[in-house]
Design a protein around this motif. Structure first.
Motif, mmCIF file in Angstrom:
data_model
loop_
_atom_site.group_PDB
_atom_site.id
_atom_site.type_symbol
_atom_site.label_atom_id
_atom_site.label_comp_id
_atom_site.label_asym_id
_atom_site.label_seq_id
_atom_site.Cartn_x
_atom_site.Cartn_y
_atom_site.Cartn_z
ATOM 1 N N LEU A 207 0.858 -1.181 0.000
ATOM 2 C CA LEU A 207 0.000 0.000 0.000
ATOM 3 C C LEU A 207 0.891 1.226 0.000
ATOM 4 C CD1 LEU A 207 -2.572 -1.192 2.693
ATOM 5 C CD2 LEU A 207 -2.794 -1.345 0.203
ATOM 6 N N ARG A 208 0.763 2.069 -1.014
ATOM 7 C CA ARG A 208 1.619 3.255 -1.115
ATOM 8 C C ARG A 208 1.215 4.337 -0.133
ATOM 9 N NH1 ARG A 208 4.255 3.983 -6.921
ATOM 10 N NH2 ARG A 208 4.729 1.783 -7.314
ATOM 11 N N THR A 209 -0.071 4.384 0.204
ATOM 12 C CA THR A 209 -0.569 5.253 1.274
ATOM 13 C C THR A 209 -1.406 4.389 2.188
ATOM 14 O OG1 THR A 209 -0.625 7.190 -0.186
ATOM 15 C CG2 THR A 209 -1.938 7.298 1.833
ATOM 16 N N ALA A 210 -1.153 4.444 3.470
ATOM 17 C CA ALA A 210 -1.862 3.594 4.426
ATOM 18 C C ALA A 210 -3.336 3.989 4.502
ATOM 19 C CB ALA A 210 -1.221 3.695 5.804
ATOM 20 N N PRO A 211 -4.232 3.010 4.717
ATOM 21 C CA PRO A 211 -5.661 3.322 4.838
ATOM 22 C C PRO A 211 -5.993 3.882 6.218
ATOM 23 C CG PRO A 211 -5.311 0.987 5.178
ATOM 24 C CD PRO A 211 -3.974 1.554 4.822
ATOM 25 N N GLU A 212 -7.146 4.503 6.279
ATOM 26 C CA GLU A 212 -7.630 4.975 7.571
ATOM 27 C C GLU A 212 -7.972 3.790 8.470
ATOM 28 O OE1 GLU A 212 -10.968 7.195 6.234
ATOM 29 O OE2 GLU A 212 -9.731 8.518 4.981
ATOM 30 N N ARG A 213 -8.496 2.755 7.869
ATOM 31 C CA ARG A 213 -8.768 1.482 8.523
ATOM 32 C C ARG A 213 -8.950 0.444 7.417
ATOM 33 N NH1 ARG A 213 -14.365 1.723 11.686
ATOM 34 N NH2 ARG A 213 -13.713 -0.442 12.009
ATOM 35 N N VAL A 214 -9.172 -0.808 7.766
ATOM 36 C CA VAL A 214 -9.319 -1.831 6.740
ATOM 37 C C VAL A 214 -10.750 -1.935 6.235
ATOM 38 C CG1 VAL A 214 -9.216 -4.334 6.324
ATOM 39 C CG2 VAL A 214 -7.301 -3.167 7.407
ATOM 40 N N LEU A 215 -11.746 -1.765 7.098
ATOM 41 C CA LEU A 215 -13.149 -1.928 6.705
ATOM 42 C C LEU A 215 -14.008 -0.831 7.293
ATOM 43 C CD1 LEU A 215 -15.549 -3.510 5.505
ATOM 44 C CD2 LEU A 215 -15.513 -4.956 7.552
ATOM 45 N N ASP A 216 -14.767 -0.157 6.425
ATOM 46 C CA ASP A 216 -15.701 0.882 6.832
ATOM 47 C C ASP A 216 -17.102 0.441 6.404
ATOM 48 O OD1 ASP A 216 -17.263 3.111 7.249
ATOM 49 O OD2 ASP A 216 -15.995 4.489 6.104
ATOM 50 N N LEU A 217 -17.994 0.241 7.376
ATOM 51 C CA LEU A 217 -19.362 -0.213 7.101
ATOM 52 C C LEU A 217 -20.388 0.888 7.308
ATOM 53 C CD1 LEU A 217 -19.314 -3.809 8.669
ATOM 54 C CD2 LEU A 217 -19.187 -3.170 6.256
ATOM 55 N N ALA A 218 -19.968 2.134 7.153
ATOM 56 C CA ALA A 218 -20.890 3.245 7.365
ATOM 57 C C ALA A 218 -22.087 3.178 6.425
ATOM 58 C CB ALA A 218 -20.157 4.581 7.192
ATOM 59 N N ASP A 219 -21.903 2.618 5.222
ATOM 60 C CA ASP A 219 -22.993 2.511 4.248
ATOM 61 C C ASP A 219 -23.655 1.137 4.256
ATOM 62 O OD1 ASP A 219 -22.587 5.136 3.368
ATOM 63 O OD2 ASP A 219 -21.048 4.506 1.937
ATOM 64 N N GLY A 220 -23.354 0.314 5.245
ATOM 65 C CA GLY A 220 -23.987 -0.989 5.372
ATOM 66 C C GLY A 220 -23.128 -2.113 4.819
ATOM 67 N N VAL A 221 -23.532 -3.344 5.144
ATOM 68 C CA VAL A 221 -22.719 -4.503 4.770
ATOM 69 C C VAL A 221 -22.749 -4.784 3.272
ATOM 70 C CG1 VAL A 221 -22.942 -5.597 7.038
ATOM 71 C CG2 VAL A 221 -24.618 -6.129 5.236
ATOM 72 N N THR A 222 -23.759 -4.275 2.550
ATOM 73 C CA THR A 222 -23.813 -4.509 1.106
ATOM 74 C C THR A 222 -22.978 -3.501 0.325
ATOM 75 O OG1 THR A 222 -25.798 -3.149 0.773
ATOM 76 C CG2 THR A 222 -26.128 -5.483 1.327
ATOM 77 N N PRO B 13 -19.665 -2.106 1.524
ATOM 78 C CA PRO B 13 -18.499 -1.858 2.370
ATOM 79 C C PRO B 13 -17.445 -1.045 1.633
ATOM 80 C CG PRO B 13 -18.379 -4.055 1.448
ATOM 81 C CD PRO B 13 -19.714 -3.505 1.038
ATOM 82 N N ARG B 14 -16.652 -0.328 2.376
ATOM 83 C CA ARG B 14 -15.473 0.347 1.816
ATOM 84 C C ARG B 14 -14.244 -0.327 2.403
ATOM 85 N NH1 ARG B 14 -14.908 6.089 3.013
ATOM 86 N NH2 ARG B 14 -13.434 6.071 1.247
ATOM 87 N N TRP B 15 -13.465 -0.941 1.525
ATOM 88 C CA TRP B 15 -12.244 -1.622 1.944
ATOM 89 C C TRP B 15 -11.049 -0.687 1.767
ATOM 90 C CZ3 TRP B 15 -12.850 -5.980 4.562
ATOM 91 C CH2 TRP B 15 -14.017 -6.729 4.345
ATOM 92 N N LEU B 16 -10.232 -0.598 2.796
ATOM 93 C CA LEU B 16 -9.008 0.202 2.790
ATOM 94 C C LEU B 16 -9.285 1.668 2.445
ATOM 95 C CD1 LEU B 16 -6.679 -2.325 0.895
ATOM 96 C CD2 LEU B 16 -7.010 -2.093 3.368
ATOM 97 N N PRO B 17 -10.294 2.302 3.047
ATOM 98 C CA PRO B 17 -10.601 3.696 2.691
ATOM 99 C C PRO B 17 -9.397 4.594 2.953
ATOM 100 C CG PRO B 17 -11.660 3.076 4.762
ATOM 101 C CD PRO B 17 -11.133 1.815 4.168
ATOM 102 N N GLY B 18 -9.146 5.485 2.001
ATOM 103 C CA GLY B 18 -8.044 6.427 2.122
ATOM 104 C C GLY B 18 -6.721 5.916 1.585
ATOM 105 N N ALA B 19 -6.626 4.623 1.284
ATOM 106 C CA ALA B 19 -5.363 4.069 0.788
ATOM 107 C C ALA B 19 -5.142 4.450 -0.667
ATOM 108 C CB ALA B 19 -5.357 2.554 0.942
ATOM 109 N N ARG B 20 -3.879 4.417 -1.080
ATOM 110 C CA ARG B 20 -3.497 4.498 -2.482
ATOM 111 C C ARG B 20 -2.633 3.280 -2.765
ATOM 112 N NH1 ARG B 20 -6.429 7.538 -5.588
ATOM 113 N NH2 ARG B 20 -4.681 7.907 -7.015
ATOM 114 N N MET B 21 -2.872 2.658 -3.940
ATOM 115 C CA MET B 21 -2.203 1.393 -4.223
ATOM 116 C C MET B 21 -2.257 1.090 -5.708
ATOM 117 S SD MET B 21 -5.242 -1.215 -2.905
ATOM 118 C CE MET B 21 -4.309 -2.714 -3.248
ATOM 119 N N ASN B 22 -1.457 0.156 -6.123
ATOM 120 C CA ASN B 22 -1.631 -0.519 -7.399
ATOM 121 C C ASN B 22 -1.304 -1.974 -7.127
ATOM 122 O OD1 ASN B 22 -1.027 -1.731 -10.066
ATOM 123 N ND2 ASN B 22 -1.389 0.355 -10.804
ATOM 124 N N VAL B 23 -2.283 -2.836 -7.270
ATOM 125 C CA VAL B 23 -2.117 -4.222 -6.831
ATOM 126 C C VAL B 23 -1.021 -4.945 -7.609
ATOM 127 C CG1 VAL B 23 -3.836 -5.287 -8.351
ATOM 128 C CG2 VAL B 23 -3.433 -6.236 -6.045
#
Length: 625
Positions: free
Chosen positions: A75-90, A92-102
């Motif tokens: 991960l080139r920029t670390a995420p705020e957290r790994v999982l954000d469920l603010a919008d519900g389980v259907t 999810p936001r994975w690695l919010p805030g991260a920057r990457m190229n897999v």
């Protein structure tokens, strides 16, 4: 030990005297101590796989945090957290805030180790190092950028699974663009459909495919599909086709520089658009994001037990999800991809498995039946195989028992999932007993429930998944995602929101799972999903035919599905089943996919229908039983 617990024979392994009988493989002390799942169990303080799986679905953020670290995801920029469920389980936001190229995570192995080993039909064994694959994929990325392609652009790939196609795939990802997956067997109409849906602005293809001494057209079909600007890779030393104005030969496309700076992307940006047929209309366009490859790699790590230095072979194609899966599951786990440039059904492929010392051999069950019938493995040394893995079709237990015996009694990890999952939902491990033709566990990180027609928990019922999980799609390019997967789905036993999948499974008293087919009208022919509607659209225009209904029925002894077509004759038409079968086969070969074979045509006075005019396919299937 739980999960497919029943034992056979005095030593708990394959009975080598009678390998055709159903036998359960049991893990050795080495598997229970040294395998990837065993190490994770030990590090987390779990004494059973079942306890680890329960943790993986009760603490999803903790599980995926652990897997991202174990896999070495960069991960080139670390995420705020790994999982954000603010919008519900259907949603999810994975690695919010991260920057990457897999693609960064695909080159962690020793630069001098093999990334790809391959052999052409009857050719020498060839090798490409991790460093050389990294350089070649960077040249592809630089070439695409030079042509004006950029982040978010769809670049189609219509190629067989070759060393070059692996480099092309990773180069597109490095450039921040999205691969649009097209199977090299598709007819022009199907290619055009996928280009239209995805909005692809370029395509990488080949001049021809060389198989069994024949040159099969590839570029010609792309041109017939009115594809956008094409980059064309020769099957031999030079192109044997004349290119359209604006299209580029591979040698003219590749720049000399390989110092490309990989484009950073957000975790939910698209890396791949794949297609999975629904029951009507166009195929579903399923986006894989930058995080979907983590699911591929996690499954390969814990279920197929791919370790650094393992050689992984799985005859596949980038048009099917197992092509991208093979790339990510192997390279992120620091293994070597083994590619055979020819038909995998014969002796030559089996020799390739021996010569490359394949550690993990993936396959579709129909291959096993063919090898067994032809004696293709006789006298070969497959002792390098650590595990087999099987997907795409229902397995026959006796074939899988025979397969296990070819490697001295190594297990088959059955693997069932979907493009929209990014991997499997039910599978096996090397820390549980493995019964031929059966699954022993839901995949790590995924909750699975079986419900009967009344929505009650059952041991024989429809599969529903419990979100969220990395890998599960959250959008479709040409469908309403919530309507397809969540609308009308019942709640789980604990009130959980469920996701519809459409498979039917049976779970026995020993904890084994068996696939029982689809609950909808999508069929699986030779490992490729296709809708009844797609087939019927091609067939209904045949002379003298009023309407058709295509169904898949199990092969003899539970073998691969067979395509059976019920046809209603038009007024005054005089049809003969065998002649009609030949006509249907020709239409499918030319307009849909030559890999689909019509096993039988049945003439019928009228199709059975419900009051709402839907064809009752269950009635038709019952006539084939």
């Amino acid at each position: 030990m739980q999960g497919c617990r029943r034992m056979y024979g005095p030593f708990g392994g394959i009975d080598m005297i009678n390998p055709m009988a159903e036998r359960t493989w049991t893990p050795s002390d080495a598997e229970l101590a040294e395998s990837n799942p065993a190490r994770l169990m030990r590090d987390r303080g779990f004494t059973t796989w079942e306890a680890l799986h329960a943790w993986s679905i009760s603490d999803r953020e903790g599980y995926w945090t652990e897997m991202i670290e174990r896999l070495g995801i960069r991960l080139r920029t670390a995420p705020e957290r790994v999982l954000d469920l603010a919008d519900g389980v259907t949603r999810p936001r994975w690695l919010p805030g991260a920057r990457m190229n897999v693609a960064d995570s695909c080159f962690s192995a020793d630069p001098d180790s093999d990334a790809v080993v391959w052999r052409d039909e009857d050719g020498p064994l060839r090798r490409l190092s991790v460093a050389d694959l990294n350089r070649l994929s960077s040249r592809v990325a630089a070439g695409l950028t030079d042509l004006g392609f950029g982040p978010g652009d769809g670049i189609a790939v219509d190629l067989p699974m070759t060393m070059e196609s692996v480099a092309v795939y990773l180069g597109i990802v490095k450039a921040g663009a999205a691969v649009v997956s097209i199977a090299d067997s598709f007819a022009p109409e199907e290619i055009a459909t996928r280009l239209r849906i995805s909005g692809a602005v370029g395509i990488v293809t080949g001049d021809v495919i060389r198989r069994g001494g024949r040159d099969l057209p590839l570029y010609g079909k792309v041109v017939a599909a009115a594809a956008p600007r094409a980059i064309v890779i020769p099957a031999g030393d030079a192109l044997i086709v004349e290119l359209r104005d604006g299209d580029l030969a591979w040698a003219d496309f590749l720049p000399d520089r390989d110092d490309f700076e990989v484009v950073e992307r957000a975790p939910d940006d698209i890396v791949n658009v794949l297609f999975s047929s629904g029951t009507t209309g166009d195929p579903k366009a399923i986006p894989w994001t930058q995080t979907t490859p983590i699911k591929c790699a996690a499954d390969g790590h814990l279920h197929q037990d791919i370790r650094p230095g393992h050689v992984v072979a799985w005859p596949t194609n980038l048009g099917w999800m197992m092509g991208p899966w093979l790339i990510f599951a192997t390279l992120i786990n620091r293994g070597t991809i083994a590619l055979y440039q020819g038909l995998p059904s014969g002796r030559s492929f089996c020799e390739f498995v021996q010569d490359t010392r394949v550690s993990m051999l993936g396959l579709v069950p129909s291959l096993v039946a063919g090898w067994r019938a032809a004696g293709a493995t006789e006298g070969l040394d497959w002792s390098g195989i650590h595990v087999f893995s099987s997907t795409g079709e229902a397995s026959r237990a006796d074939d899988m028992a025979w397969l296990m015996a070819q490697a001295g009694g190594r297990p088959v990890i059955e693997y069932c999932g979907g493009t929209e999952i990014g991997g499997g939902y039910v599978t096996g491990t090397v820390v549980q007993p493995a019964r031929p033709g059966a699954f022993s566990t839901p995949a790590a990180g995924l909750g699975v429930v079986l419900l009967d027609e009344d929505g009650r928990p059952a041991d024989d019922g429809e599969v529903f998944l419990v979100p969220p999980s990395i890998g599960l799609s959250t959008t479709l390019l040409n469908r309403d995602h919530d309507e397809v997967y969540h609308a009308g789905a019942p709640r789980g036993p604990g009130g959980e929101i469920l996701r519809r999948h459409g498979d039917r499974m049976e779970r026995d008293a020993d904890g084994c799972w068996r696939a029982m087919g689809r609950t909808d009208d999508t069929m699986n022919l030779g490992g490729i999903k296709v809708s009844s509607a797609s087939i019927e659209r091609v067939l209904d225009g045949a002379a003298g035919v009023a309407e058709t209904a295509a169904i898949a029925v199990p092969g003899a002894g539970g073998g691969p599905e067979r395509l059976v077509v019920f046809a209603v004759a038009g007024e005054k038409a005089d049809l003969e089943p065998e002649a009609l079968r030949a006509e249907f086969q020709s239409r499918i070969r030319e307009r849909l996919n030559p890999l689909f074979k019509v096993a039988e045509v049945r003439l019928i006075a009228a199709l059975p229908r419900t009051a709402s005019n839907k064809v009752m396919r269950r009635v038709l299937r019952s006539e084939c039983s």
